[in-house]
Enzyme design. Sequence first.
Site, PDB file in Angstrom:
ATOM      1  N   ASP A 187      93.277  -8.974  13.472  1.00 12.67           N
ATOM      2  CA  ASP A 187      93.524 -10.234  12.773  1.00 12.67           C
ATOM      3  C   ASP A 187      92.937 -11.348  13.640  1.00 12.67           C
ATOM      4  OD1 ASP A 187      94.560 -12.590  11.704  1.00 12.67           O
ATOM      5  OD2 ASP A 187      96.458 -11.664  11.127  1.00 12.67           O
TER       6      ASP A 187
ATOM      7  N   LYS B 299      93.873 -20.610   6.433  1.00 11.94           N
ATOM      8  CA  LYS B 299      93.995 -21.375   7.675  1.00 11.94           C
ATOM      9  C   LYS B 299      92.669 -22.039   8.052  1.00 11.94           C
ATOM     10  CE  LYS B 299      98.214 -19.654   7.791  1.00 11.94           C
ATOM     11  NZ  LYS B 299      98.205 -18.530   6.840  1.00 11.94           N
TER      12      LYS B 299
ATOM     13  N   ARG C 203      87.685  -8.448 -12.502  1.00 10.02           N
ATOM     14  CA  ARG C 203      88.472  -7.902 -11.397  1.00 10.02           C
ATOM     15  C   ARG C 203      87.600  -7.149 -10.404  1.00 10.02           C
ATOM     16  NH1 ARG C 203      91.092  -3.290 -11.856  1.00 10.02           N
ATOM     17  NH2 ARG C 203      91.221  -3.488 -14.121  1.00 10.02           N
TER      18      ARG C 203
ATOM     19  N   TYR D 104     101.867 -11.811  13.035  1.00 14.70           N
ATOM     20  CA  TYR D 104     102.205 -12.623  11.883  1.00 14.70           C
ATOM     21  C   TYR D 104     103.379 -11.972  11.148  1.00 14.70           C
ATOM     22  CZ  TYR D 104     101.926 -14.360   7.112  1.00 14.70           C
ATOM     23  OH  TYR D 104     102.244 -14.862   5.882  1.00 14.70           O
TER      24      TYR D 104
END
Length: 394
Positions: free
Chosen positions: A185, A210, A56, A109
């Site tokens: 972003d 994306k 992790r 978004y």
Amino acid sequence: MSLSREHAADLSPDTVVVAAGRPERSHDQPVNPPIVLSSTYFGTGALSDGDRGYGRYANPTWDPFEEALAQLEGAELPGLLYASGLAAVSSALSLVPAGGVLVMPTHSYAGSLVMATELAAKGILELRTVDIADTDAVKAQLAPADGIPASMLWIESPTNPMLGIADVRALATAAHEAGAIVVTDNTFSTPLVQQPLSLGSDVVLHSVTKYLAGHSDVVLGALATSNAELRAELLHHRIIHGGIAGPFEAWLALRGLRTLALRIERSQASAATLAERLSTHPRVESIRFPGLSTDPGHERAKSQMKGFGSILCIQLAGDGIRSGADAADQLVRALRLWIPATSLGGVESLIERRRRHTAEPLSVPDNLIRMSVGIENVEDLWADLEQALKSLDR
């Protein structure tokens, strides 16, 4: 990694996407980094900064992508890879202090807006939404004369889905003067088209799902920054909240990144061609694409971007038979090559009426269609659009 940041700074970004994140050059070693499948690592004694320790905390398969992203965005520190774009959003929003003010675009978004709205509803932060393309309005929200100054400015440019263009440099300057962190972003533009850190942003965010991965086969997110203190906070959030990437997904994302320059070159050129043709079609009520000289964001986009992206939006006019929204739905159903689906930035061209999503802001017109242009032959894409538009006359 074999390509240093100093060397990368002397290379074209088109070369960096291919060369960054490769293993050191030594005899008989692989050209591509391997996938490491391990949940833990050998170690004795107390863990120190930089030790892998546990799955992790770190994974060697993340490192090449994180280094490549840093080199592309001009970050001085390795990026951070996350399980999804929204995991990266969550980590970035964690930088807002308890009770702090977040200024976010009205059109962002939808997942980012929903998350911020839910945090505001719980009293964790105060949310102020604003037209990010209106520089004066944003400045007023950052440092209101009779209110609390902002803790964070969240920028999308171009915005999703309205394709508004922010003056990133001016807004970053104003935000810093107000004492706010700036997160941008950069999913729509990618580092090949826009580099927000060079325009003054503190943190840059990507939905790696994306354009960066580019093949609609992984779900990942990423952040990059040159600020060591901010990166340490973001890394801690990733470790404690567990929003980590799978090794195979990280490996796929790096493989997809290798063709980013070619994909962007093709899809941007096709988007420009389609935008010009759609702008004069009688069925199209309006169009947004920053590459059009008539677009309200055109001049600003030219000043801070190296292209105009591959996303365009159209609104269809209604008629005596159907509303604009109904016409949009019929158009999408009539398409044979374009794929009706939620996402963007892949090799395939995707299309959808955005207000079919209940989370989409009501300020988004119900007849608006978002189009993500892929790498197919542009004449085939146009022929499909043309026949679908003609179907509205029947």
